[in-house]
Design an enzyme around this catalytic site. Structure first.
Site, PDB file in Angstrom:
ATOM      1  N   LYS A 149      -3.215  -6.098  -6.156  1.00 25.31           N
ATOM      2  CA  LYS A 149      -4.316  -5.158  -6.399  1.00 25.31           C
ATOM      3  C   LYS A 149      -5.042  -5.455  -7.702  1.00 25.31           C
ATOM      4  O   LYS A 149      -4.419  -5.765  -8.718  1.00 25.31           O
ATOM      5  CB  LYS A 149      -3.736  -3.739  -6.403  1.00 25.31           C
ATOM      6  CG  LYS A 149      -4.708  -2.614  -6.596  1.00 25.31           C
ATOM      7  CD  LYS A 149      -5.882  -2.642  -5.655  1.00 25.31           C
ATOM      8  CE  LYS A 149      -5.482  -2.655  -4.193  1.00 25.31           C
ATOM      9  NZ  LYS A 149      -6.618  -3.050  -3.307  1.00 25.31           N
ATOM     10  N   ARG A 200      -8.508  -7.628   7.248  1.00 25.56           N
ATOM     11  CA  ARG A 200      -8.320  -7.690   5.791  1.00 25.56           C
ATOM     12  C   ARG A 200      -7.839  -9.104   5.435  1.00 25.56           C
ATOM     13  O   ARG A 200      -6.761  -9.520   5.867  1.00 25.56           O
ATOM     14  CB  ARG A 200      -7.321  -6.623   5.323  1.00 25.56           C
ATOM     15  CG  ARG A 200      -7.838  -5.201   5.543  1.00 25.56           C
ATOM     16  CD  ARG A 200      -7.094  -4.192   4.695  1.00 25.56           C
ATOM     17  NE  ARG A 200      -7.438  -4.311   3.286  1.00 25.56           N
ATOM     18  CZ  ARG A 200      -6.781  -3.668   2.310  1.00 25.56           C
ATOM     19  NH1 ARG A 200      -5.750  -2.898   2.612  1.00 25.56           N
ATOM     20  NH2 ARG A 200      -7.152  -3.801   1.052  1.00 25.56           N
ATOM     21  N   ASP A 213       0.127  -9.065  -2.273  1.00 22.31           N
ATOM     22  CA  ASP A 213      -0.455  -9.239  -0.932  1.00 22.31           C
ATOM     23  C   ASP A 213      -0.327 -10.665  -0.431  1.00 22.31           C
ATOM     24  O   ASP A 213      -0.441 -10.931   0.760  1.00 22.31           O
ATOM     25  CB  ASP A 213      -1.928  -8.828  -0.937  1.00 22.31           C
ATOM     26  CG  ASP A 213      -2.006  -7.326  -0.972  1.00 22.31           C
ATOM     27  OD1 ASP A 213      -1.812  -6.762  -2.069  1.00 22.31           O
ATOM     28  OD2 ASP A 213      -2.202  -6.719   0.089  1.00 22.31           O
ATOM     29  N   GLY A 271      -1.246  -1.766   2.274  1.00 21.74           N
ATOM     30  CA  GLY A 271      -0.032  -2.371   1.756  1.00 21.74           C
ATOM     31  C   GLY A 271       0.349  -3.517   2.692  1.00 21.74           C
ATOM     32  O   GLY A 271       0.389  -3.334   3.919  1.00 21.74           O
ATOM     33  N   ALA A 272       0.614  -4.698   2.107  1.00 14.79           N
ATOM     34  CA  ALA A 272       0.744  -5.903   2.931  1.00 14.79           C
ATOM     35  C   ALA A 272       1.767  -5.778   4.070  1.00 14.79           C
ATOM     36  O   ALA A 272       1.439  -6.052   5.234  1.00 14.79           O
ATOM     37  CB  ALA A 272       1.047  -7.099   2.032  1.00 14.79           C
ATOM     38  N   GLN A 321      -4.594   4.303  -5.385  1.00 11.60           N
ATOM     39  CA  GLN A 321      -3.326   4.268  -4.639  1.00 11.60           C
ATOM     40  C   GLN A 321      -2.148   4.714  -5.514  1.00 11.60           C
ATOM     41  O   GLN A 321      -1.162   5.257  -5.010  1.00 11.60           O
ATOM     42  CB  GLN A 321      -3.039   2.850  -4.116  1.00 11.60           C
ATOM     43  CG  GLN A 321      -3.929   2.414  -2.982  1.00 11.60           C
ATOM     44  CD  GLN A 321      -5.129   1.621  -3.475  1.00 11.60           C
ATOM     45  OE1 GLN A 321      -5.634   1.873  -4.560  1.00 11.60           O
ATOM     46  NE2 GLN A 321      -5.589   0.680  -2.683  1.00 11.60           N
TER      47      GLN A 321
HETATM   48  O1  MRU Z   1      -5.565  -2.487  -0.839  1.00 11.64           O
HETATM   49  P1  MRU Z   1      -4.144  -2.090  -0.616  1.00 11.64           P
HETATM   50  O2  MRU Z   1      -3.849  -0.663  -0.926  1.00 11.64           O
HETATM   51  O3  MRU Z   1      -3.654  -2.497   0.754  1.00 11.64           O
HETATM   52  O4  MRU Z   1      -3.341  -2.965  -1.662  1.00 11.64           O
HETATM   53  C1  MRU Z   1      -1.950  -2.871  -1.720  1.00 11.64           C
HETATM   54  C2  MRU Z   1      -1.355  -3.666  -2.812  1.00 11.64           C
HETATM   55  O5  MRU Z   1      -2.041  -4.287  -3.589  1.00 11.64           O
HETATM   56  C3  MRU Z   1       0.133  -3.710  -2.873  1.00 11.64           C
HETATM   57  O6  MRU Z   1       0.571  -3.891  -4.192  1.00 11.64           O
HETATM   58  C4  MRU Z   1       0.644  -4.877  -2.023  1.00 11.64           C
HETATM   59  O7  MRU Z   1       0.104  -4.839  -0.728  1.00 11.64           O
HETATM   60  C5  MRU Z   1       2.100  -4.878  -1.912  1.00 11.64           C
HETATM   61  S1  MRU Z   1       2.672  -3.577  -0.873  1.00 11.64           S
HETATM   62  C6  MRU Z   1       4.325  -3.651  -0.857  1.00 11.64           C
END
Ligand code: MRU
Length: 358
Positions: A249, A88, A238, A55-56, A197
């Site tokens: 995502k 990442r 992200d 999550g960002a 997720q």
């Molecule tokens: O690959 P991830 O689980 O880190 O991806 C997370 C997402 O795509 C979330 O929607 C995004 O980071 C926003 S989190 C508030």
């Protein structure tokens, strides 16, 4: 956030030992709640890359503490920054946090003290921004609830909840705020293949908070929207360009297309740390590709209660694993930020953040 009656955040400093950073290892949820210790820069980098945290905004907070751990190890901070940034590529909050650390600590002699203070600042800023996103986004849910009988049906993709952001969440913050205010809500939770997720994390979070929800396979959303069963879509991001293109995502784009076709409002919730102030086209956002094992294998709890991975596909079939896609600004109804809701375009964003671009 409440877990079985105890308050948690996605990352914290151990109360008795300030050199110890702790996280919830999200790889084991919802079946096992495991707290992991981060003691070194490498621990932090691995936790981000292998998605113990994800999550960002939480990636940003972890990178902030990663810089602190590097300082404790007397590692050159420029080198630590390069290492963390390479973990990442899509989530821009990572670079935001690392660059903040570099700027803030450049002239300081006590690097450990300076990076500790800045990591705490980064974390508190994320929490406060997410709290405000909740308040602004809640009004959108309230408006819909005034116009209909029954719960407001909200579809979300991936996990953009407190687990992804230290506390509150981005996409889910308005949902928690609305529910706490007594507004009836129901959440459609996209399972979010390949790492699930939604099915694993968002569902678990909503359950902890007592919010009615239903897990759906990733391809169900379009059907629900066609049948009037979704009042709004809210997702996180992200990286969002200053022109309003949204990387999130993988699968988000298809939801946005279905929402456009069915006139369902499609909102993206984000703190200012997730804006990319330099990139004008979403097509220039780097898209992370991960290992094919995430597509080919699936993890769950077996009958003995242990976590097990099983092969889902023919062993020899290759698989591709694009982790994110880009939803063009024209498909986005609005952006929910800590400063309010704006259009997903250069003008709307600039009005809220006049100091940032232009
Ligand atoms: O690959 P991830 O689980 O880190 O991806 C997370 C997402 O795509 C979330 O929607 C995004 O980071 C926003 S989190 C508030």
């Amino acid at each position: 956030m409440n877990v079985d009656g105890k308050q948690y955040r996605g990352i914290w400093v151990n109360e008795r030992d300030k050199k110890l950073i702790q996280i919830i290892d999200q790889r084991h949820l919802p079946h096992k709640f495991i707290i992991e210790d981060l003691k070194t820069l490498d621990d932090a980098a691995i936790a981000i890359k292998d998605m113990h945290v994800r999550g960002a905004p939480l990636i940003g907070a972890t990178a902030g503490y990663g810089m602190y751990l590097a300082a404790l190890e007397c590692i050159d901070l420029e080198e630590a920054a390069r290492k963390l940034k390479s973990t990442r590529p899509t989530a821009i909050d990572l670079a935001w946090a690392v660059d903040w650390q570099l700027k803030e600590t450049k002239d300081k002699t006590d690097k450990a003290a300076a990076t500790f203070e800045t990591a705490n600042k980064i974390t508190e800023e994320i929490v406060e921004q997410c709290r405000k996103i909740g308040q602004h986004g809640m009004k959108l849910i309230e408006d819909i609830s005034r116009k209909k009988e029954g719960p407001v049906n909200i579809l979300t993709h991936c996990n953009a909840g407190w687990l992804a952001t230290v506390d509150y969440g981005t996409a889910t913050a308005p949902i928690y705020a609305a529910f706490d205010k007594g507004i009836k809500v129901h959440v459609w939770v996209d399972e979010t293949r390949p790492r699930n997720q939604g099915a694993r994390l968002t569902a678990w979070e909503l359950l902890q908070h007592g919010i009615p929800h239903t897990i759906i396979a990733d391809n169900v959303g379009g059907h629900l929207m066609q049948h009037g069963m979704v009042d709004m879509v809210v997702v996180g991001t992200d990286r969002t360009t200053y022109t309003g293109d949204v990387a999130n995502k993988i699968g988000t784009y298809l939801k946005a297309l279905a929402a456009k076709d069915t006139n369902v409002p499609f909102y993206v919730a984000l703190p200012s740390s997730t804006f990319d102030w330099k990139t004008s086209s979403g097509m220039d956002i780097p898209i992370e590709q991960r290992g094919d094992e995430e597509v080919k294998y699936i993890q769950g709890k077996d009958n003995s209660g242990e976590l097990t991975k099983v092969l889902l596909t023919p062993e020899k079939s290759p698989a591709a694993n694009y982790a994110f896609d880009v939803t063009p600004a024209r498909l986005v109804t609005g952006l929910i930020t800590e400063r309010g809701v704006c259009g997903a375009d250069k003008e709307g964003i600039k009005k809220l953040y006049p100091e940032k671009n232009g």
